[in-house]
Design a protein around this motif. Structure first.
Motif, PDB file in Angstrom:
ATOM      1  N   UNK A 174       0.744  -1.194   0.126  1.00 40.99           N
ATOM      2  CA  UNK A 174       0.144  -0.041   0.206  1.00 40.99           C
ATOM      3  C   UNK A 174       0.847   1.327   0.014  1.00 40.99           C
ATOM      4  N   UNK A 175       2.044   1.335   0.481  1.00 42.37           N
ATOM      5  CA  UNK A 175       2.876   2.354   0.806  1.00 42.37           C
ATOM      6  C   UNK A 175       3.347   2.648  -0.505  1.00 42.37           C
ATOM      7  N   UNK A 176       3.531   1.893  -1.696  1.00 43.03           N
ATOM      8  CA  UNK A 176       3.983   2.105  -2.964  1.00 43.03           C
ATOM      9  C   UNK A 176       2.718   2.830  -3.952  1.00 43.03           C
ATOM     10  N   UNK A 177       1.370   2.769  -3.566  1.00 46.43           N
ATOM     11  CA  UNK A 177       0.768   3.531  -4.254  1.00 46.43           C
ATOM     12  C   UNK A 177       0.138   2.700  -5.473  1.00 46.43           C
ATOM     13  N   UNK A 178       0.254   1.460  -5.473  1.00 42.98           N
ATOM     14  CA  UNK A 178      -0.342   0.696  -6.445  1.00 42.98           C
ATOM     15  C   UNK A 178      -1.069  -0.443  -5.854  1.00 42.98           C
ATOM     16  N   UNK A 179      -1.720  -0.499  -4.713  1.00 44.05           N
ATOM     17  CA  UNK A 179      -2.390  -1.466  -4.288  1.00 44.05           C
ATOM     18  C   UNK A 179      -3.813  -0.844  -3.549  1.00 44.05           C
ATOM     19  N   UNK A 180      -4.801  -1.669  -3.754  1.00 41.38           N
ATOM     20  CA  UNK A 180      -6.034  -1.363  -3.556  1.00 41.38           C
ATOM     21  C   UNK A 180      -6.859  -2.570  -2.591  1.00 41.38           C
ATOM     22  N   UNK A 181      -7.634  -2.158  -1.547  1.00 42.45           N
ATOM     23  CA  UNK A 181      -8.546  -3.030  -1.047  1.00 42.45           C
ATOM     24  C   UNK A 181      -9.975  -2.787  -1.215  1.00 42.45           C
ATOM     25  N   UNK A 182     -10.452  -3.744  -2.236  1.00 46.66           N
ATOM     26  CA  UNK A 182     -11.894  -3.407  -2.711  1.00 46.66           C
ATOM     27  C   UNK A 182     -12.956  -4.169  -2.739  1.00 46.66           C
ATOM     28  N   UNK A 183     -14.298  -3.787  -2.714  1.00 45.81           N
ATOM     29  CA  UNK A 183     -15.350  -4.653  -2.900  1.00 45.81           C
ATOM     30  C   UNK A 183     -16.142  -4.158  -4.085  1.00 45.81           C
ATOM     31  N   UNK A 184     -17.428  -4.631  -4.227  1.00 46.99           N
ATOM     32  CA  UNK A 184     -18.402  -4.006  -5.316  1.00 46.99           C
ATOM     33  C   UNK A 184     -19.729  -3.742  -4.546  1.00 46.99           C
ATOM     34  N   UNK A 185     -20.345  -2.690  -5.284  1.00 46.00           N
ATOM     35  CA  UNK A 185     -21.812  -2.152  -4.951  1.00 46.00           C
ATOM     36  C   UNK A 185     -22.368  -2.360  -5.913  1.00 46.00           C
ATOM     37  N   UNK A 186     -23.854  -2.243  -5.877  1.00 46.19           N
ATOM     38  CA  UNK A 186     -24.820  -2.061  -6.914  1.00 46.19           C
ATOM     39  C   UNK A 186     -25.019  -0.554  -7.380  1.00 46.19           C
ATOM     40  N   UNK A 187     -25.937  -0.422  -8.113  1.00 49.95           N
ATOM     41  CA  UNK A 187     -26.323   0.871  -8.458  1.00 49.95           C
ATOM     42  C   UNK A 187     -26.820   1.962  -7.424  1.00 49.95           C
ATOM     43  N   UNK A 188     -27.256   1.215  -6.381  1.00 47.01           N
ATOM     44  CA  UNK A 188     -27.850   1.914  -5.251  1.00 47.01           C
ATOM     45  C   UNK A 188     -26.917   2.125  -4.072  1.00 47.01           C
ATOM     46  N   UNK A 189     -25.782   1.749  -4.277  1.00 48.24           N
ATOM     47  CA  UNK A 189     -24.732   1.674  -3.518  1.00 48.24           C
ATOM     48  C   UNK A 189     -24.625   0.607  -2.259  1.00 48.24           C
ATOM     49  N   UNK A 190     -25.502  -0.280  -2.420  1.00 50.18           N
ATOM     50  CA  UNK A 190     -25.360  -1.613  -1.640  1.00 50.18           C
ATOM     51  C   UNK A 190     -24.220  -2.453  -1.965  1.00 50.18           C
ATOM     52  N   UNK A 191     -23.412  -3.102  -0.850  1.00 53.97           N
ATOM     53  CA  UNK A 191     -22.361  -3.797  -1.157  1.00 53.97           C
ATOM     54  C   UNK A 191     -22.971  -5.129  -1.599  1.00 53.97           C
ATOM     55  N   UNK A 192     -22.337  -5.849  -2.648  1.00 51.68           N
ATOM     56  CA  UNK A 192     -22.751  -7.497  -2.998  1.00 51.68           C
ATOM     57  C   UNK A 192     -22.371  -8.122  -1.938  1.00 51.68           C
ATOM     58  N   UNK A 193     -22.796  -9.186  -1.956  1.00 51.16           N
ATOM     59  CA  UNK A 193     -22.599 -10.366  -0.987  1.00 51.16           C
ATOM     60  C   UNK A 193     -21.016 -10.994  -1.385  1.00 51.16           C
ATOM     61  N   UNK A 194     -20.270 -10.927  -0.380  1.00 55.94           N
ATOM     62  CA  UNK A 194     -18.610 -11.286  -0.515  1.00 55.94           C
ATOM     63  C   UNK A 194     -18.447 -12.199   0.528  1.00 55.94           C
ATOM     64  N   UNK A 195     -17.490 -12.846   0.543  1.00 52.31           N
ATOM     65  CA  UNK A 195     -17.058 -13.722   1.748  1.00 52.31           C
ATOM     66  C   UNK A 195     -16.991 -13.256   3.216  1.00 52.31           C
ATOM     67  N   UNK A 196     -16.438 -11.757   3.419  1.00 53.91           N
ATOM     68  CA  UNK A 196     -16.433 -11.572   4.619  1.00 53.91           C
ATOM     69  C   UNK A 196     -16.460  -9.792   4.360  1.00 53.91           C
ATOM     70  N   UNK A 197     -16.224  -9.202   5.504  1.00 56.98           N
ATOM     71  CA  UNK A 197     -16.307  -7.690   5.485  1.00 56.98           C
ATOM     72  C   UNK A 197     -14.673  -7.548   5.450  1.00 56.98           C
TER      73      UNK A 197
END
Length: 334
Positions: free
Chosen positions: A186-209
């Motif tokens: 993360x300190x290199x500026x090329x890494x992200x922690x991400x998930x997905x949301x739908x058009x209403x901004x609701x997070x889609x189901x993923x394995x964990x938080x």
């Protein structure tokens, strides 16, 4: 008898004479003489001829006013020249991701207390990444949008100072990279922690938080629901397609296959207004050097938007132009 007749005749003559005398007086002018008016010929006086006034000269006709000249049409203003577009950043430049991916949802957990430490780690809640990495995320987002899905970012660039802060709070290499042995990607500026949301901004189901340190967070997917596994795999495949490498221990963690050095100088700050505290002007420069090209002169007292500290310089926005100004020549607007 004869004598009486004589008296009567005499009386009658006297009467006749008296009558004639009275008639003569009646025809004479009052106060005049008895001369016959016809015997005195008065010269006829001719009236003095009154000269006829010369006719006044007819006034000269007033000249007809000349028609006012029609005003010349005002020349159309020349269109203002379009501002020159900002030069494209270099691949290793740090940029605000929202400037390039406006549909991106940003929820920097370490900029809030909503993280596993329960403390605010980052000074800034703005997401910064290398421009080369952002260009890849633009492609990822374009493909996801076809399914009406959008990226939500939990973490991006992490300054080394924040990594040290995390280690001080939680000095356990199981959860936090030990900065004594090396910094997180993360300190290199090329890494992200991400998930997905739908058009209403609701997070889609993923394995964990986010920041779940159990085995459920890995990429095995055999111990989570089919829906969660399907969504996680779909995200992983798209990220790999556009040049990201997934981390096996965290389904949300992806690193750009293009590597960059750990960034020790660029540190995002709480974005605030500053003003130029100088004699005449300060220079907005392209790089963190007084020998660098000047982008814009900033006059004394003018306001600029400060976004990050870079050693002796501050990365700032002035009138839509971004560059570096010497920190010692600006002051925070109170």
């Amino acid at each position: 008898m004869k004598r009486i007749l004589g008296y009567i005749c005499l009386l009658m003559i006297v009467c006749v004479l008296f009558s004639c005398s009275a008639a003569s007086e009646e025809h004479s002018e009052p106060g005049g003489t008895d001369k016959d008016e016809a015997s005195v010929t008065k010269p006829e006086s001719k009236p003095t001829p009154v000269p006829k006034p010369e006719p006044e000269p007819e006034p000269e006709p007033k000249p007809e006013p000349e028609p006012e000249p029609e005003p010349e049409p005002e020349p159309e203003p020349e269109p203002e020249p379009e501002p020159e577009p900002e030069p494209e950043p270099t691949e290793d430049s740090f940029v605000k991701v929202s400037d390039y991916i406006p549909d991106l949802v940003v929820d920097l957990r370490y900029g809030t207390e909503n993280n596993f430490t329960g403390k605010v780690i980052y000074v800034s809640d703005t997401l910064w990444l290398r421009y080369g990495t952002v260009k890849k995320l633009i492609q990822v987002q374009a493909e996801l949008a076809e399914q009406e899905l959008y990226l939500k970012v939990w973490d991006g660039f992490r300054p080394p100072s924040a990594q040290w802060k995390l280690w001080d709070i939680c000095p356990d290499p199981t959860y936090v990279s030990d900065p004594n042995k090396g910094f997180s990607s993360h300190s290199r500026g090329n890494t992200v922690d991400i998930t997905l949301v739908d058009a209403l901004g609701n997070e889609v189901t993923m394995p964990t938080d986010f920041d779940d340190f159990s085995k459920l967070a890995d990429r095995d997917y055999s111990d989570c629901s089919a829906e969660a596994a399907q969504n996680a795999v779909m995200l992983e495949e798209i990220m790999k397609k556009y040049g990201f490498r997934p981390y096996s221990g965290e389904w949300w963690h992806f690193t750009d296959t293009t590597s960059y050095a750990v960034e020790h100088t660029f540190t995002p700050i709480k974005e605030e207004w500053y003003y130029a505290d100088c004699n005449e002007y300060i220079s907005l420069r392209k790089e963190t050097s007084t020998a660098s090209e000047v982008i814009q002169r900033i006059p004394k007292g003018a306001h600029l938007w400060a976004m990050a500290i870079c050693g002796d310089f501050v990365y700032a926005d002035y009138g839509g132009k971004r560059g570096y100004v010497l920190h010692s020549y600006i002051e925070k607007v109170s």
